[in-house]
Design a protein around this motif. Structure first.
Motif, short mmCIF file in Angstrom:
data_model
loop_
_atom_site.label_atom_id
_atom_site.label_comp_id
_atom_site.label_asym_id
_atom_site.label_seq_id
_atom_site.Cartn_x
_atom_site.Cartn_y
_atom_site.Cartn_z
N SER A 128 53.88 51.01 47.40
CA SER A 128 52.25 50.91 47.23
C SER A 128 51.34 51.34 45.96
N THR A 157 49.15 48.68 44.11
CA THR A 157 47.69 48.61 44.24
C THR A 157 46.85 48.90 42.42
N ILE A 158 47.79 49.84 41.92
CA ILE A 158 47.73 49.79 40.79
C ILE A 158 47.44 48.19 39.63
N LEU A 159 48.77 46.96 40.04
CA LEU A 159 48.91 45.93 39.98
C LEU A 159 47.77 45.19 40.02
N LEU A 160 47.44 45.50 41.43
CA LEU A 160 47.03 44.09 41.93
C LEU A 160 45.89 44.43 42.06
N ILE A 161 44.72 45.96 42.55
CA ILE A 161 43.53 46.64 42.38
C ILE A 161 43.12 46.67 41.46
N GLY A 162 43.89 47.62 40.66
CA GLY A 162 43.97 48.28 39.52
C GLY A 162 43.35 48.84 39.61
N ALA A 197 39.45 49.08 53.41
CA ALA A 197 40.43 48.28 53.27
C ALA A 197 41.67 49.46 53.35
N PHE A 198 41.72 49.95 52.87
CA PHE A 198 43.02 50.99 52.48
C PHE A 198 43.29 51.84 53.82
N ARG A 236 41.60 39.65 49.07
CA ARG A 236 41.99 41.09 47.92
C ARG A 236 41.79 42.23 49.04
N LEU A 237 40.71 42.31 50.13
CA LEU A 237 41.09 43.32 50.97
C LEU A 237 41.91 43.14 51.84
N ILE A 283 45.32 42.11 50.84
CA ILE A 283 46.19 42.74 50.32
C ILE A 283 46.16 44.34 51.07
N THR A 284 44.34 44.52 50.11
CA THR A 284 44.16 46.06 50.17
C THR A 284 44.75 47.24 51.42
N LEU A 292 48.61 46.98 51.70
CA LEU A 292 48.83 47.50 50.77
C LEU A 292 48.52 49.94 51.76
N LEU A 327 53.76 49.08 33.48
CA LEU A 327 53.14 47.48 33.29
C LEU A 327 51.77 47.66 33.24
N ALA A 328 51.28 48.72 34.40
CA ALA A 328 49.67 48.21 34.11
C ALA A 328 48.51 48.70 32.82
N ARG A 358 48.20 45.94 30.78
CA ARG A 358 47.70 44.99 30.99
C ARG A 358 46.08 45.92 31.02
N SER A 361 44.13 43.45 36.59
CA SER A 361 44.88 43.59 37.27
C SER A 361 45.17 42.08 37.87
N TYR A 362 46.05 41.80 38.81
CA TYR A 362 46.85 40.54 38.83
C TYR A 362 46.26 39.15 39.20
N LEU A 363 45.49 40.44 40.18
CA LEU A 363 44.42 39.79 41.00
C LEU A 363 42.86 39.30 40.09
N CYS A 367 41.19 41.75 39.15
CA CYS A 367 39.99 43.61 39.40
C CYS A 367 40.36 44.41 37.90
N ALA A 368 39.48 44.88 36.92
CA ALA A 368 39.82 45.98 36.45
C ALA A 368 40.55 46.99 36.45
N ILE A 369 41.28 46.82 35.52
CA ILE A 369 42.28 47.95 35.80
C ILE A 369 41.28 49.63 35.68
N SER A 370 41.76 50.61 36.76
CA SER A 370 40.27 51.85 36.34
C SER A 370 41.34 52.85 36.22
#
Lengths: 143, 149
Positions: free
Chosen positions: A23, A27-32, A57-58, B2-3, B5-6, B9, B59-60, B63, B66-68, B70-73
């Motif tokens: 999870s 979360t980092i790979l898809l949602i960032g 949502a999470f 996206r939501l 999927i979240t 998760l 991996l992140a 990049r 993100s693969y969807l 989104c900005a990776i924070s």
């Protein structure tokens, strides 16, 4: 040191841990975003524009988990040893400390260590030591 | 999308916590009680989690998005400062008192258990107290910059 073999559960521990890691990794790979729960929830105290919907949502997924598990087999509800006063004090300390320390077991202990962050390693060692000392005092000193 | 999927998760995270035993305060306290009958299971939870999450974070790190899309924070601070250590220390005391950390505190709300609700409410109050103290003494820690997770 005596091992509690009756409750020792390495297989379900690794499997459950792998799901948590899956999870957090997705979360980092898809949602960032970092799946640290004190951070995900704490970010809603002062919500910022465009930065609250994924949090909700999470967290809804997390709250719904017992219901989904219940479709397969009735999940065991939590069994708290502590009384209401202790529970309230503990919650306050967990909330305050995890925000001041910028993370909790998931944020520092899983995500931070997975990023090989020294800062998260320091925090993890600190909260583990502090929690173990607390349990030692309660169970073996004040009893 | 996206939501949705979240949401999934969060669901996976919760099922993992439950399977791992993290949502059972007695199990957690059994791990924290080194001097009693010690249950080392939770060390395996952390191991299993890092085993899967570590390659994902590597991996992140390479990049920008993100693969969807989104900005990776990520955390912006690398400093091991007094606030980090004091906060972690206080968090540990609370964790040792009840055997509940934030993830399980949210998960256990799903049972509508009165003690779980009290813990959750107190935890959110603790978030608020931290915000108020930060507001009263801004130089201690720059607001909203330091957030590891």
């Amino acid at each position: 040191m005596q091992i509690d073999w009756a409750h020792f559960s390495p297989a379900s521990g690794v499997a459950g841990g792998a799901m948590i890691g899956l999870s957090a990794g997705l979360t980092i790979l898809l949602i960032g975003r970092v799946a640290g729960i004190s951070g995900v929830l704490g970010g809603l105290v002062q919500p910022r524009r465009g930065d609250w919907d994924w949090r909700v949502a999470f967290l809804l997924g997390l709250v719904a988990a017992p219901l989904i598990i219940g479709l397969a087999k009735a999940p065991t509800p939590p069994d708290f040893d502590a009384g209401y006063g202790t529970i309230a004090a503990a919650g306050l300390l967990v909330g305050f400390g995890s925000r001041l320390g910028a993370g909790c077991t998931s944020g520092h202990g899983v995500c931070g260590l997975s990023r090989l962050s020294l800062r998260s390693l320091a925090a993890t060692i600190m909260f583990m030591a502090s929690a173990m000392a607390t349990v030692f005092l309660i169970r073996h000193v004040f009893n | 999308m996206r939501l949705a999927i979240t949401f999934a998760l969060g669901l996976i995270f919760g099922c993992g916590l439950y399977l791992a035993g993290m949502t059972d305060p007695g199990k957690v306290l059994g791990f924290l009680d080194l001097a009693g009958l010690w249950d080392p299971s939770l060390a395996f939870v952390m191991g299993g989690a890092i085993l899967i999450a570590l390659p994902a974070f590597r991996l992140a790190a390479k990049r920008r998005q993100s693969y969807l899309g989104c900005a990776i924070s990520g955390p912006s601070s690398r400093k091991i400062d007094p606030a980090l250590l004091a906060g972690a220390g206080v968090f540990g005391v609370g964790w040792g008192l009840a055997g509940v950390c934030p993830g399980p505190a949210v998960f256990n709300l799903g049972f509508l258990d009165p003690k779980a609700i009290v813990f959750f409410a107190a935890m959110v109050a603790g978030f608020g107290v931290e915000r108020i103290l930060l507001f009263l003494s801004p130089p201690a820690r720059p607001a909203a910059i330091v957030q590891d997770g």
